[in-house]
Design an enzyme around this catalytic site. Structure first.
Site, mmCIF file in Angstrom:
data_model
loop_
_atom_site.group_PDB
_atom_site.id
_atom_site.type_symbol
_atom_site.label_atom_id
_atom_site.label_comp_id
_atom_site.label_asym_id
_atom_site.label_seq_id
_atom_site.Cartn_x
_atom_site.Cartn_y
_atom_site.Cartn_z
ATOM 1 N N HIS A 306 0.829 -1.201 0.000
ATOM 2 C CA HIS A 306 0.000 0.000 0.000
ATOM 3 C C HIS A 306 0.863 1.251 0.000
ATOM 4 C CE1 HIS A 306 -4.147 -1.036 0.998
ATOM 5 N NE2 HIS A 306 -3.673 -2.064 1.668
ATOM 6 N N HIS A 349 -2.141 -0.019 12.598
ATOM 7 C CA HIS A 349 -1.128 1.008 12.822
ATOM 8 C C HIS A 349 -1.475 1.898 14.006
ATOM 9 C CE1 HIS A 349 -2.941 4.677 10.507
ATOM 10 N NE2 HIS A 349 -3.918 3.863 10.827
ATOM 11 N N GLU A 355 -7.313 10.747 13.971
ATOM 12 C CA GLU A 355 -8.173 10.456 12.823
ATOM 13 C C GLU A 355 -9.636 10.378 13.235
ATOM 14 O OE1 GLU A 355 -6.887 6.764 11.184
ATOM 15 O OE2 GLU A 355 -4.766 7.257 11.305
ATOM 16 N N HIS A 379 -10.029 7.600 16.088
ATOM 17 C CA HIS A 379 -8.805 6.926 16.514
ATOM 18 C C HIS A 379 -7.790 8.020 16.783
ATOM 19 C CE1 HIS A 379 -10.933 3.883 13.947
ATOM 20 N NE2 HIS A 379 -10.862 3.283 15.107
ATOM 21 N N HIS A 385 -5.203 0.898 15.837
ATOM 22 C CA HIS A 385 -6.456 0.528 15.175
ATOM 23 C C HIS A 385 -6.129 -0.192 13.874
ATOM 24 C CE1 HIS A 385 -5.337 4.582 13.880
ATOM 25 N NE2 HIS A 385 -5.921 4.325 12.726
HETATM 26 FE FE LIG Z 1 -5.638 5.130 10.804
#
Ligand SMILES: [Fe+2]
Length: 454
Positions: A306, A349, A355, A379, A385
Protein backbone atom coordinates in the site's frame (compact mmCIF):
# COMPACT_ATOMS: atom_id res chain seq x y z
CA UNK A 1 -30.97 26.73 -11.42
CA UNK A 2 -34.45 26.10 -10.13
CA UNK A 3 -35.97 29.56 -9.81
CA UNK A 4 -38.77 28.29 -7.61
CA UNK A 5 -36.44 27.46 -4.77
CA UNK A 6 -34.82 30.88 -4.73
CA UNK A 7 -36.15 33.51 -2.34
CA UNK A 8 -37.92 36.40 -3.97
CA UNK A 9 -35.55 39.12 -4.92
CA UNK A 10 -32.52 36.92 -5.53
CA UNK A 11 -30.68 37.93 -8.67
CA UNK A 12 -27.99 35.69 -10.10
CA UNK A 13 -25.58 36.25 -12.97
CA UNK A 14 -27.20 34.91 -16.12
CA UNK A 15 -24.32 34.71 -18.54
CA UNK A 16 -20.67 34.77 -17.66
CA UNK A 17 -18.18 33.62 -20.27
CA UNK A 18 -17.02 30.09 -19.55
CA UNK A 19 -19.60 29.56 -16.85
CA UNK A 20 -21.96 26.61 -16.75
CA UNK A 21 -24.79 26.13 -14.31
CA UNK A 22 -23.82 29.03 -12.13
CA UNK A 23 -20.25 28.06 -11.28
CA UNK A 24 -16.76 29.02 -12.37
CA UNK A 25 -14.18 26.20 -12.55
CA UNK A 26 -10.75 26.14 -10.93
CA UNK A 27 -9.04 26.10 -7.54
CA UNK A 28 -7.85 29.40 -6.07
CA UNK A 29 -8.32 31.26 -9.33
CA UNK A 30 -8.69 35.01 -9.55
CA UNK A 31 -12.37 35.01 -10.48
CA UNK A 32 -14.60 37.85 -11.61
CA UNK A 33 -18.38 37.82 -11.90
CA UNK A 34 -21.28 40.24 -11.94
CA UNK A 35 -25.04 39.73 -11.49
CA UNK A 36 -25.90 42.98 -13.28
CA UNK A 37 -24.15 44.14 -16.45
CA UNK A 38 -21.43 46.70 -15.85
CA UNK A 39 -21.51 46.37 -12.05
CA UNK A 40 -17.89 45.20 -11.87
CA UNK A 41 -15.41 48.09 -12.18
CA UNK A 42 -12.90 47.61 -14.98
CA UNK A 43 -9.20 48.23 -14.50
CA UNK A 44 -9.37 49.33 -10.87
CA UNK A 45 -10.68 48.07 -7.53
CA UNK A 46 -12.04 51.18 -5.90
CA UNK A 47 -13.26 53.85 -8.32
CA UNK A 48 -14.49 57.16 -6.96
CA UNK A 49 -18.07 56.06 -7.60
CA UNK A 50 -19.24 52.55 -8.44
CA UNK A 51 -21.92 51.74 -11.03
CA UNK A 52 -25.49 51.28 -9.71
CA UNK A 53 -24.55 53.23 -6.59
CA UNK A 54 -22.78 50.21 -5.12
CA UNK A 55 -20.19 50.30 -2.35
CA UNK A 56 -16.73 48.79 -2.88
CA UNK A 57 -15.34 46.64 -0.08
CA UNK A 58 -12.45 44.23 0.37
CA UNK A 59 -12.59 40.94 2.29
CA UNK A 60 -9.08 39.80 3.24
CA UNK A 61 -8.47 36.12 3.84
CA UNK A 62 -4.74 36.54 4.44
CA UNK A 63 -2.69 39.27 6.09
CA UNK A 64 -1.91 42.11 3.69
CA UNK A 65 1.77 41.21 3.76
CA UNK A 66 1.51 37.42 3.27
CA UNK A 67 3.80 35.91 0.62
CA UNK A 68 2.39 36.39 -2.85
CA UNK A 69 1.44 32.74 -3.34
CA UNK A 70 -0.72 32.80 -0.22
CA UNK A 71 -2.36 36.23 -0.65
CA UNK A 72 -6.14 35.87 -0.60
CA UNK A 73 -8.66 38.65 -0.95
CA UNK A 74 -11.76 39.56 -2.86
CA UNK A 75 -13.31 42.87 -3.82
CA UNK A 76 -17.08 43.05 -3.46
CA UNK A 77 -19.45 45.62 -4.94
CA UNK A 78 -22.53 45.68 -2.78
CA UNK A 79 -25.76 47.51 -2.05
CA UNK A 80 -24.61 48.45 1.45
CA UNK A 81 -21.15 48.10 3.03
CA UNK A 82 -20.76 45.38 5.68
CA UNK A 83 -20.77 47.94 8.48
CA UNK A 84 -24.51 48.18 7.79
CA UNK A 85 -24.87 44.41 8.21
CA UNK A 86 -24.04 44.42 11.91
CA UNK A 87 -25.37 46.42 14.83
CA UNK A 88 -25.15 46.12 18.61
CA UNK A 89 -24.37 42.52 19.44
CA UNK A 90 -26.16 40.40 21.97
CA UNK A 91 -24.56 37.18 23.20
CA UNK A 92 -26.56 34.06 22.40
CA UNK A 93 -26.31 30.52 23.67
CA UNK A 94 -25.25 27.84 21.21
CA UNK A 95 -24.58 25.18 23.77
CA UNK A 96 -23.84 22.29 21.40
CA UNK A 97 -21.28 24.11 19.24
CA UNK A 98 -18.00 23.86 21.16
CA UNK A 99 -14.62 25.41 20.48
CA UNK A 100 -11.08 24.37 21.42
CA UNK A 101 -9.57 24.41 23.91
CA UNK A 102 -12.41 22.40 25.40
CA UNK A 103 -11.15 19.65 27.69
CA UNK A 104 -13.65 18.07 30.08
CA UNK A 105 -12.07 16.52 33.17
CA UNK A 106 -14.33 13.49 33.44
CA UNK A 107 -14.54 12.68 29.73
CA UNK A 108 -11.97 10.18 28.50
CA UNK A 109 -10.84 11.00 24.98
CA UNK A 110 -8.23 8.23 25.05
CA UNK A 111 -9.69 5.18 23.34
CA UNK A 112 -11.08 3.86 20.10
CA UNK A 113 -14.57 5.25 19.65
CA UNK A 114 -17.38 4.70 17.19
CA UNK A 115 -20.87 6.15 16.96
CA UNK A 116 -24.03 5.22 15.10
CA UNK A 117 -25.56 8.06 13.07
CA UNK A 118 -26.80 10.88 15.28
CA UNK A 119 -30.59 10.62 14.84
CA UNK A 120 -32.85 13.44 13.74
CA UNK A 121 -35.26 14.76 16.36
CA UNK A 122 -38.34 17.02 16.39
CA UNK A 123 -36.58 20.12 17.63
CA UNK A 124 -36.56 22.94 15.07
CA UNK A 125 -32.95 23.33 14.07
CA UNK A 126 -31.19 25.21 11.29
CA UNK A 127 -27.84 24.35 9.77
CA UNK A 128 -26.27 26.61 12.43
CA UNK A 129 -28.36 25.86 15.53
CA UNK A 130 -28.26 22.16 14.62
CA UNK A 131 -24.47 21.97 14.85
CA UNK A 132 -23.36 19.28 17.34
CA UNK A 133 -19.66 19.25 18.12
CA UNK A 134 -18.08 15.81 18.45
CA UNK A 135 -14.44 16.74 18.98
CA UNK A 136 -12.21 19.77 19.31
CA UNK A 137 -8.44 20.09 18.89
CA UNK A 138 -5.87 22.86 19.25
CA UNK A 139 -6.73 26.42 20.26
CA UNK A 140 -8.95 28.84 18.37
CA UNK A 141 -7.24 31.81 20.04
CA UNK A 142 -3.93 31.00 18.41
CA UNK A 143 -5.60 29.92 15.16
CA UNK A 144 -4.44 26.31 15.24
CA UNK A 145 -6.55 23.18 15.34
CA UNK A 146 -10.04 22.21 14.37
CA UNK A 147 -13.40 20.91 15.49
CA UNK A 148 -15.54 18.16 14.03
CA UNK A 149 -19.31 18.52 14.02
CA UNK A 150 -22.45 16.74 12.96
CA UNK A 151 -25.24 19.00 11.74
CA UNK A 152 -28.91 18.08 12.01
CA UNK A 153 -31.15 20.57 10.21
CA UNK A 154 -34.89 20.65 9.54
CA UNK A 155 -35.53 24.40 9.34
CA UNK A 156 -34.59 26.87 6.62
CA UNK A 157 -32.62 29.99 7.46
CA UNK A 158 -34.95 32.55 5.88
CA UNK A 159 -34.06 35.78 7.67
CA UNK A 160 -31.14 34.36 9.66
CA UNK A 161 -27.58 34.78 8.47
CA UNK A 162 -24.30 33.60 9.91
CA UNK A 163 -20.58 33.93 9.63
CA UNK A 164 -17.63 32.50 11.54
CA UNK A 165 -14.73 34.77 12.37
CA UNK A 166 -13.04 31.74 13.95
CA UNK A 167 -12.81 29.39 11.06
CA UNK A 168 -13.50 28.20 7.57
CA UNK A 169 -16.08 25.43 7.36
CA UNK A 170 -15.67 22.28 5.30
CA UNK A 171 -19.17 20.84 4.81
CA UNK A 172 -19.70 17.14 4.02
CA UNK A 173 -23.41 16.37 3.43
CA UNK A 174 -24.48 12.82 4.24
CA UNK A 175 -28.28 12.90 4.04
CA UNK A 176 -30.25 15.62 2.25
CA UNK A 177 -29.30 18.50 0.00
CA UNK A 178 -28.27 21.99 1.09
CA UNK A 179 -28.82 25.24 -0.74
CA UNK A 180 -26.21 27.66 0.54
CA UNK A 181 -26.74 31.35 -0.17
CA UNK A 182 -23.47 33.21 0.30
CA UNK A 183 -22.17 36.72 -0.23
CA UNK A 184 -20.42 35.37 -3.34
CA UNK A 185 -23.30 33.39 -4.87
CA UNK A 186 -25.37 30.26 -4.46
CA UNK A 187 -24.03 26.74 -3.91
CA UNK A 188 -26.30 23.73 -4.37
CA UNK A 189 -24.80 20.83 -2.47
CA UNK A 190 -25.75 17.17 -2.24
CA UNK A 191 -24.25 14.08 -0.61
CA UNK A 192 -20.99 13.01 -2.32
CA UNK A 193 -20.15 16.67 -2.79
CA UNK A 194 -18.35 18.96 -0.32
CA UNK A 195 -17.97 22.70 -0.02
CA UNK A 196 -15.69 25.11 1.80
CA UNK A 197 -17.11 28.32 3.30
CA UNK A 198 -14.38 30.89 4.01
CA UNK A 199 -13.80 32.57 7.34
CA UNK A 200 -15.72 35.84 7.57
CA UNK A 201 -18.14 35.16 4.71
CA UNK A 202 -21.86 35.60 5.46
CA UNK A 203 -24.24 32.83 4.43
CA UNK A 204 -27.54 31.13 5.09
CA UNK A 205 -28.69 27.59 4.33
CA UNK A 206 -32.04 26.22 3.19
CA UNK A 207 -33.04 22.58 2.88
CA UNK A 208 -34.55 21.45 -0.45
CA UNK A 209 -35.38 18.05 1.05
CA UNK A 210 -36.84 19.43 4.27
CA UNK A 211 -34.08 18.01 6.46
CA UNK A 212 -30.38 17.32 6.24
CA UNK A 213 -27.59 15.66 8.18
CA UNK A 214 -23.89 15.77 7.55
CA UNK A 215 -20.46 16.58 8.90
CA UNK A 216 -18.48 19.79 9.25
CA UNK A 217 -14.77 20.25 9.79
CA UNK A 218 -14.15 23.63 11.33
CA UNK A 219 -10.65 24.79 10.48
CA UNK A 220 -9.16 27.36 12.85
CA UNK A 221 -5.84 27.48 10.99
CA UNK A 222 -4.46 28.23 7.56
CA UNK A 223 -6.90 27.71 4.71
CA UNK A 224 -7.41 24.42 2.96
CA UNK A 225 -5.40 24.05 -0.20
CA UNK A 226 -4.42 21.27 -2.58
CA UNK A 227 -1.72 18.90 -1.28
CA UNK A 228 1.80 18.83 -2.69
CA UNK A 229 1.89 16.12 -5.37
CA UNK A 230 5.56 15.16 -5.32
CA UNK A 231 6.35 12.41 -7.84
CA UNK A 232 2.64 11.99 -8.66
CA UNK A 233 3.02 14.99 -10.95
CA UNK A 234 0.50 17.47 -12.25
CA UNK A 235 -2.53 15.21 -12.64
CA UNK A 236 -4.89 12.97 -10.68
CA UNK A 237 -6.11 13.22 -7.08
CA UNK A 238 -8.40 16.27 -6.88
CA UNK A 239 -7.89 18.10 -10.16
CA UNK A 240 -8.17 21.90 -9.89
CA UNK A 241 -10.72 22.21 -12.70
CA UNK A 242 -13.25 20.18 -10.70
CA UNK A 243 -13.58 22.82 -7.98
CA UNK A 244 -16.52 25.16 -8.60
CA UNK A 245 -17.00 28.69 -7.31
CA UNK A 246 -20.45 30.28 -7.65
CA UNK A 247 -21.21 33.23 -9.88
CA UNK A 248 -22.38 36.45 -8.24
CA UNK A 249 -25.91 36.54 -6.84
CA UNK A 250 -27.55 39.03 -4.52
CA UNK A 251 -30.66 39.25 -2.42
CA UNK A 252 -32.48 42.61 -2.28
CA UNK A 253 -34.67 42.34 0.78
CA UNK A 254 -35.75 45.13 3.13
CA UNK A 255 -37.18 43.13 6.03
CA UNK A 256 -35.97 42.42 9.58
CA UNK A 257 -33.02 40.01 9.53
CA UNK A 258 -30.61 38.61 12.10
CA UNK A 259 -26.88 38.11 11.70
CA UNK A 260 -25.11 35.74 14.08
CA UNK A 261 -21.33 35.75 14.40
CA UNK A 262 -19.07 33.09 15.87
CA UNK A 263 -16.10 34.84 17.40
CA UNK A 264 -13.52 33.28 19.79
CA UNK A 265 -15.90 30.43 20.47
CA UNK A 266 -18.76 32.71 21.48
CA UNK A 267 -21.89 33.50 19.51
CA UNK A 268 -23.35 36.97 19.15
CA UNK A 269 -26.38 38.11 17.21
CA UNK A 270 -27.65 41.45 15.97
CA UNK A 271 -30.75 42.76 14.21
CA UNK A 272 -30.63 44.57 10.88
CA UNK A 273 -33.35 45.70 8.49
CA UNK A 274 -32.23 44.05 5.27
CA UNK A 275 -30.40 41.10 3.78
CA UNK A 276 -26.61 41.13 4.13
CA UNK A 277 -26.27 39.03 0.97
CA UNK A 278 -26.18 42.12 -1.24
CA UNK A 279 -23.02 41.65 -3.31
CA UNK A 280 -23.91 42.44 -6.93
CA UNK A 281 -20.43 41.83 -8.36
CA UNK A 282 -17.10 40.61 -7.07
CA UNK A 283 -13.61 39.64 -8.12
CA UNK A 284 -10.73 37.96 -6.34
CA UNK A 285 -9.46 34.63 -5.06
CA UNK A 286 -11.10 34.47 -1.61
CA UNK A 287 -14.44 32.76 -2.18
CA UNK A 288 -16.43 29.62 -1.41
CA UNK A 289 -16.20 26.55 -3.58
CA UNK A 290 -17.65 23.10 -3.96
CA UNK A 291 -16.20 19.83 -5.17
CA UNK A 292 -17.76 16.55 -6.30
CA UNK A 293 -15.97 13.66 -4.57
CA UNK A 294 -16.84 11.42 -7.52
CA UNK A 295 -14.39 13.39 -9.66
CA UNK A 296 -11.43 12.38 -7.44
CA UNK A 297 -8.90 10.50 -9.61
CA UNK A 298 -7.76 7.86 -7.14
CA UNK A 299 -4.31 6.32 -7.47
CA UNK A 300 -2.92 3.21 -5.78
CA UNK A 301 -0.51 0.32 -6.03
CA UNK A 302 -0.51 -1.77 -9.22
CA UNK A 303 2.15 -4.15 -7.94
CA UNK A 304 2.13 -4.91 -4.21
CA UNK A 305 1.79 -3.22 -0.81
CA UNK A 306 0.00 0.00 0.00
CA UNK A 307 1.03 3.58 -0.42
CA UNK A 308 0.26 5.61 2.69
CA UNK A 309 -3.32 6.93 2.85
CA UNK A 310 -2.04 10.40 1.98
CA UNK A 311 -2.74 9.37 -1.62
CA UNK A 312 -6.40 9.97 -0.77
CA UNK A 313 -5.94 13.59 0.35
CA UNK A 314 -8.42 15.97 -1.27
CA UNK A 315 -7.47 19.10 0.67
CA UNK A 316 -4.88 19.94 3.27
CA UNK A 317 -4.70 22.79 5.77
CA UNK A 318 -0.96 23.26 6.36
CA UNK A 319 1.01 24.44 9.36
CA UNK A 320 4.37 26.19 9.39
CA UNK A 321 5.98 22.75 9.79
CA UNK A 322 6.25 21.37 6.28
CA UNK A 323 4.28 18.19 5.68
CA UNK A 324 2.56 18.36 9.09
CA UNK A 325 -1.02 19.33 8.50
CA UNK A 326 -3.37 21.16 10.79
CA UNK A 327 -5.99 19.12 8.93
CA UNK A 328 -5.95 16.69 6.05
CA UNK A 329 -9.30 15.97 4.43
CA UNK A 330 -9.02 12.45 3.07
CA UNK A 331 -11.58 10.28 1.27
CA UNK A 332 -11.92 6.56 0.60
CA UNK A 333 -13.82 6.38 -2.70
CA UNK A 334 -14.73 3.56 -5.05
CA UNK A 335 -11.54 2.13 -6.58
CA UNK A 336 -9.83 -0.96 -7.92
CA UNK A 337 -7.55 -3.09 -5.76
CA UNK A 338 -4.97 -4.91 -7.86
CA UNK A 339 -2.04 -5.34 -5.48
CA UNK A 340 -0.77 -8.95 -5.45
CA UNK A 341 0.30 -10.91 -2.36
CA UNK A 342 -0.79 -8.00 -0.25
CA UNK A 343 -3.03 -7.55 2.74
CA UNK A 344 -5.38 -5.17 0.97
CA UNK A 345 -7.37 -3.39 3.71
CA UNK A 346 -5.73 -0.57 5.65
CA UNK A 347 -2.96 -2.02 7.78
CA UNK A 348 -2.84 -2.08 11.57
CA UNK A 349 -1.13 1.01 12.82
CA UNK A 350 -0.63 3.80 15.34
CA UNK A 351 -0.46 7.36 14.03
CA UNK A 352 0.86 10.61 15.46
CA UNK A 353 -2.06 12.29 13.68
CA UNK A 354 -5.58 11.96 15.13
CA UNK A 355 -8.17 10.46 12.82
CA UNK A 356 -11.89 11.16 12.84
CA UNK A 357 -13.76 9.25 10.17
CA UNK A 358 -17.28 9.47 8.83
CA UNK A 359 -19.19 7.23 6.47
CA UNK A 360 -21.10 9.12 3.77
CA UNK A 361 -22.28 6.14 1.78
CA UNK A 362 -21.99 2.37 1.59
CA UNK A 363 -19.53 -0.01 3.24
CA UNK A 364 -15.98 0.74 4.44
CA UNK A 365 -13.56 -2.08 3.62
CA UNK A 366 -11.75 -2.18 6.96
CA UNK A 367 -15.02 -2.37 8.90
CA UNK A 368 -17.67 -4.25 6.88
CA UNK A 369 -20.12 -4.07 9.80
CA UNK A 370 -20.92 -1.45 12.38
CA UNK A 371 -19.56 1.62 10.57
CA UNK A 372 -22.68 2.58 8.66
CA UNK A 373 -23.58 5.69 6.62
CA UNK A 374 -23.85 8.61 9.00
CA UNK A 375 -21.62 6.82 11.50
CA UNK A 376 -18.42 8.27 12.96
CA UNK A 377 -15.24 6.80 14.43
CA UNK A 378 -12.33 8.32 16.27
CA UNK A 379 -8.80 6.93 16.51
CA UNK A 380 -6.85 9.45 18.48
CA UNK A 381 -3.13 10.27 18.54
CA UNK A 382 -1.09 7.04 18.93
CA UNK A 383 -4.14 4.81 19.55
CA UNK A 384 -3.79 1.48 17.69
CA UNK A 385 -6.46 0.53 15.18
CA UNK A 386 -6.99 -1.43 11.99
CA UNK A 387 -9.27 -3.98 10.35
CA UNK A 388 -11.72 -5.90 12.48
CA UNK A 389 -11.70 -9.69 12.63
CA UNK A 390 -14.12 -10.14 9.72
CA UNK A 391 -12.05 -7.92 7.46
CA UNK A 392 -8.80 -9.63 8.53
CA UNK A 393 -10.06 -13.15 7.92
CA UNK A 394 -11.46 -12.22 4.50
CA UNK A 395 -8.41 -10.24 3.41
CA UNK A 396 -5.92 -12.97 4.34
CA UNK A 397 -7.74 -15.57 2.25
CA UNK A 398 -9.13 -13.67 -0.77
CA UNK A 399 -7.77 -14.21 -4.27
CA UNK A 400 -5.20 -11.86 -5.76
CA UNK A 401 -7.47 -11.05 -8.70
CA UNK A 402 -8.22 -7.38 -9.21
CA UNK A 403 -11.39 -6.42 -7.41
CA UNK A 404 -13.34 -3.20 -7.47
CA UNK A 405 -14.49 -1.65 -4.22
CA UNK A 406 -17.92 -0.26 -5.01
CA UNK A 407 -20.71 1.18 -2.90
CA UNK A 408 -18.32 3.08 -0.66
CA UNK A 409 -17.46 6.66 0.33
CA UNK A 410 -15.94 7.42 3.69
CA UNK A 411 -13.78 10.36 4.72
CA UNK A 412 -11.32 11.37 7.40
CA UNK A 413 -10.61 14.62 9.21
CA UNK A 414 -7.01 14.02 10.25
CA UNK A 415 -5.21 16.52 12.46
CA UNK A 416 -1.81 16.81 14.06
CA UNK A 417 -3.54 17.62 17.37
CA UNK A 418 -5.21 15.20 19.80
CA UNK A 419 -8.99 15.39 19.52
CA UNK A 420 -10.97 15.97 22.71
CA UNK A 421 -14.47 14.53 23.03
CA UNK A 422 -17.32 16.86 23.88
CA UNK A 423 -19.96 16.03 26.46
CA UNK A 424 -22.35 15.48 23.56
CA UNK A 425 -20.04 12.90 21.97
CA UNK A 426 -19.44 11.11 25.27
CA UNK A 427 -22.96 11.10 26.71
CA UNK A 428 -25.65 12.03 24.15
CA UNK A 429 -24.52 10.78 20.75
CA UNK A 430 -25.16 7.06 20.08
CA UNK A 431 -21.78 5.71 21.16
CA UNK A 432 -21.16 2.03 20.40
CA UNK A 433 -20.01 0.68 23.74
CA UNK A 434 -18.80 -2.54 22.14
CA UNK A 435 -16.69 -0.99 19.38
CA UNK A 436 -13.40 -1.91 21.01
CA UNK A 437 -14.56 -5.55 21.01
CA UNK A 438 -14.40 -5.65 17.19
CA UNK A 439 -10.80 -6.85 17.48
CA UNK A 440 -11.63 -9.56 20.05
CA UNK A 441 -11.78 -12.31 17.43
CA UNK A 442 -8.21 -11.73 16.28
CA UNK A 443 -6.40 -14.86 17.41
CA UNK A 444 -2.83 -15.68 18.22
CA UNK A 445 -1.76 -17.77 15.23
CA UNK A 446 1.91 -18.00 16.14
CA UNK A 447 2.96 -21.40 17.48
CA UNK A 448 6.71 -21.27 16.91
CA UNK A 449 6.63 -23.36 13.79
CA UNK A 450 7.37 -21.95 10.32
CA UNK A 451 4.73 -21.67 7.63
CA UNK A 452 1.71 -19.56 6.74
CA UNK A 453 -1.14 -20.04 9.22
CA UNK A 454 -4.89 -20.09 8.62
FE1 LIG B 1 -5.64 5.13 10.80
Amino acid sequence: MNKQTQPKGFVQAASNIGVTEGYMPGFGNDFETEALPGALPVGRNSPQRVEYGLYAEQLSGSPFTAPHATLERSWMYRIRPSVKHVSRFKKVDMSYWKTAPHVIDDVISLGQYRWDPVPFNDEKLTFVTGMRTMTTAGDVGTQVGMASHVYLANTDMEDDYFYSADSELLVVPQDGRLKIFTEFGIIDLEPLEICVLPRGMVFKVTLPDGQARGFVCENYGAKFTLPHRGPIGANCLANPRDFKTPVAAFEEKETPCRVTVKWCGQFHTCEIGHSPLDVVAWHGNYAPYKYDLRTYATIGSISFDHPDPSIFTVLTAPTAEEGTANIDFVIFPERWLANENTFRPPWYHKNIMSELMGNVYGVYDAKPKGFIPGGISLHNCMLPHGPDNNAFEHATKESWDPVKLTNTMSFMFETRFPQQLTRFAADEAPLQDDYVDCWDGLEKKFDGTPGLKD
